[in-house]
Design an enzyme around this catalytic site. Structure first.
Site, short mmCIF file in Angstrom:
data_model
loop_
_atom_site.label_atom_id
_atom_site.label_comp_id
_atom_site.label_asym_id
_atom_site.label_seq_id
_atom_site.Cartn_x
_atom_site.Cartn_y
_atom_site.Cartn_z
CD GLU A 26 -2.93 -1.13 2.31
OE1 GLU A 26 -4.08 -0.75 2.07
OE2 GLU A 26 -2.55 -1.48 3.44
CD GLU B 41 -3.21 -6.72 3.63
OE1 GLU B 41 -2.79 -7.59 2.83
OE2 GLU B 41 -2.79 -5.56 3.64
C1 1HE Z 1 6.89 -8.87 11.84
C2 1HE Z 1 6.20 -8.68 10.63
C3 1HE Z 1 4.96 -7.99 10.69
C4 1HE Z 1 8.02 -9.76 10.19
N1 1HE Z 1 4.52 -7.57 11.87
N2 1HE Z 1 6.42 -8.44 13.00
N3 1HE Z 1 2.13 -8.61 6.91
C5 1HE Z 1 2.33 -9.93 6.82
O1 1HE Z 1 1.44 -10.74 7.05
C6 1HE Z 1 3.73 -10.38 6.48
C7 1HE Z 1 4.35 -11.08 7.65
N4 1HE Z 1 5.79 -11.31 7.47
C8 1HE Z 1 6.29 -12.31 6.69
O2 1HE Z 1 5.58 -13.00 5.98
C9 1HE Z 1 7.78 -12.50 6.75
O3 1HE Z 1 8.27 -11.94 7.96
C10 1HE Z 1 8.57 -11.86 5.57
C11 1HE Z 1 8.27 -12.63 4.27
C12 1HE Z 1 8.20 -10.39 5.37
C13 1HE Z 1 10.07 -11.89 5.86
O4 1HE Z 1 10.47 -13.22 6.19
P1 1HE Z 1 11.87 -13.47 6.93
O5 1HE Z 1 12.05 -14.96 7.03
O6 1HE Z 1 12.94 -12.67 6.27
O7 1HE Z 1 11.71 -12.82 8.40
P2 1HE Z 1 10.95 -13.39 9.69
O8 1HE Z 1 11.84 -14.36 10.39
O9 1HE Z 1 9.58 -13.88 9.33
O10 1HE Z 1 10.74 -12.05 10.55
C14 1HE Z 1 11.81 -11.46 11.27
C15 1HE Z 1 11.20 -10.74 12.47
O11 1HE Z 1 10.31 -9.72 12.00
C16 1HE Z 1 10.34 -11.67 13.32
O12 1HE Z 1 10.40 -11.18 14.65
P3 1HE Z 1 11.38 -11.86 15.76
O13 1HE Z 1 11.14 -11.06 16.97
O14 1HE Z 1 10.93 -13.31 15.85
O15 1HE Z 1 12.77 -11.74 15.20
C17 1HE Z 1 8.95 -11.44 12.80
O16 1HE Z 1 7.93 -11.73 13.74
C18 1HE Z 1 9.00 -9.96 12.53
N5 1HE Z 1 8.01 -9.55 11.52
N6 1HE Z 1 6.91 -9.24 9.62
C19 1HE Z 1 5.23 -7.80 13.00
N7 1HE Z 1 4.24 -7.72 9.58
C20 1HE Z 1 -3.04 -0.67 6.87
S1 1HE Z 1 -3.48 -2.23 7.03
C21 1HE Z 1 -2.25 -3.22 6.36
C22 1HE Z 1 -2.51 -4.64 6.72
C23 1HE Z 1 -1.30 -5.49 6.53
O17 1HE Z 1 -0.25 -5.05 6.18
S2 1HE Z 1 -1.54 -7.15 6.84
C24 1HE Z 1 -0.09 -7.89 6.29
C25 1HE Z 1 0.93 -7.99 7.40
#
Ligand code: 1HE
Length: 257
Positions: free
Chosen positions: A111, A131
């Site tokens: 977005e 989402e």
């Molecule tokens: C996060 C987030 C997040 C990573 N919120 N903490 N977005 C999503 O559903 C996407 C969610 N994220 C992923 O699918 C993956 O993290 C990625 C593909 C982006 C990257 O993968 P990777 O293997 O490089 O990293 P990781 O091991 O998954 O994440 C590293 C850290 O970042 C980990 O935290 P840690 O404390 O365990 O190290 C994750 O939890 C954290 N992290 N993404 C919170 N999104 C205005 S409305 C909009 C609505 C939306 O955007 S919904 C979609 C949300």
């Protein structure tokens, strides 16, 4: 309100804005979305183009899901409107924004990218709207902006089925206007920003503020808005001197790339 998760660097007329929360894949917390709003609202008047980049391996993982608490309907409404206000400052701020995309460009990250004026992606980029699988809906303007890039049917498919577009497909369907080898998105975006910054300011203003409004107007109103904008742009001394330069052999010719 400034956020430690966003950085600003000035290179002459180009501002480089960088999401700086790589340990969380640049996920956008409430603090960061307010930081984006405030940074774009307060860009120095000397800025003529912006490059928006993300630190680390991913451009942006979207909404910080750890903050997605139980909100009542009113809270959800205001949260979404906060994103709208922030991304309006990106789209309708003082200067065109060129996004340098790599890795995840997902959810609210997509977005944010959609609110920019030019998107340059490298081969590692991928696009998704998780989402759909998280039981939520887009809330950062994606329902308006993303169909304008790729069409409503493709956006609905992404959310219904969890489809992920890779960088090549993303360029083909219209997410990015440029596709470059891995690691080169920032350099290409900076090169484009320097070119954009050299345009007459009123031309950039027309592209940012008139063109998207014209796209929403009925044709007869759009033609009138176009004519008014054309008249204002061509009356500027800068337009006159650029046209004179060409007619007197000093201006650049159009060349095949
Ligand atoms: C996060 C987030 C997040 C990573 N919120 N903490 N977005 C999503 O559903 C996407 C969610 N994220 C992923 O699918 C993956 O993290 C990625 C593909 C982006 C990257 O993968 P990777 O293997 O490089 O990293 P990781 O091991 O998954 O994440 C590293 C850290 O970042 C980990 O935290 P840690 O404390 O365990 O190290 C994750 O939890 C954290 N992290 N993404 C919170 N999104 C205005 S409305 C909009 C609505 C939306 O955007 S919904 C979609 C949300």
């Amino acid at each position: 309100m400034s956020s430690p998760d966003i950085k600003l660097e000035l290179q002459g007329p180009v501002a480089i804005v960088r999401l700086a929360r790589p340990s969380k894949r640049n996920a956008i917390s409430d603090g960061l979305i307010l930081g984006i709003r405030d940074l774009f609202e307060k860009l120095p008047g000397s800025v003529r183009a912006v490059v928006l980049d993300g630190e680390g391996e991913h451009f942006c993982a979207g909404l910080d899901l750890s903050e997605l608490k139980e909100r009542d309907a009113g809270g959800g409404l205001h949260h979404s409107r906060m994103w709208h206000a922030a991304l309006e400052t990106v789209q309708f701020g003082p200067a065109p924004v060129i996004a340098a995309l790599h890795g995840a460009v997902v959810g609210g990250g997509l977005e944010l990218a959609a609110a920019c004026h030019i998107r340059v992606a490298d081969e590692t980029a991928f696009y998704s709207l998780p989402e759909g699988s998280r039981g939520i809906f887009v809330g950062g303007g994606g329902a308006v902006r993303i169909p304008r890039l790729i069409g409503e049917a493709r956006m609905a498919d992404m959310m219904f089925t969890g489809r992920v577009y890779d960088a090549r497909e993303g360029e083909r369907v219209g997410f990015a206007q440029y596709l470059v080898p891995a690691g080169q998105a920032f350099d290409k975006a900076l090169e484009l920003a320097q070119r954009v910054a050299a345009n007459a300011p009123l031309t950039n203003y027309a592209l940012m503020h008139a063109l998207p409004r014209i796209a929403e107007q009925p044709a007869d109103q759009g033609f009138l808005t176009e004519a008014l904008m054309a008249a204002i742009a061509q009356s500027a001394p800068e337009a006159k001197s650029r046209v004179r330069d060409f007619l007197e052999g000093r201006g650049a010719k159009v060349k095949k790339s």
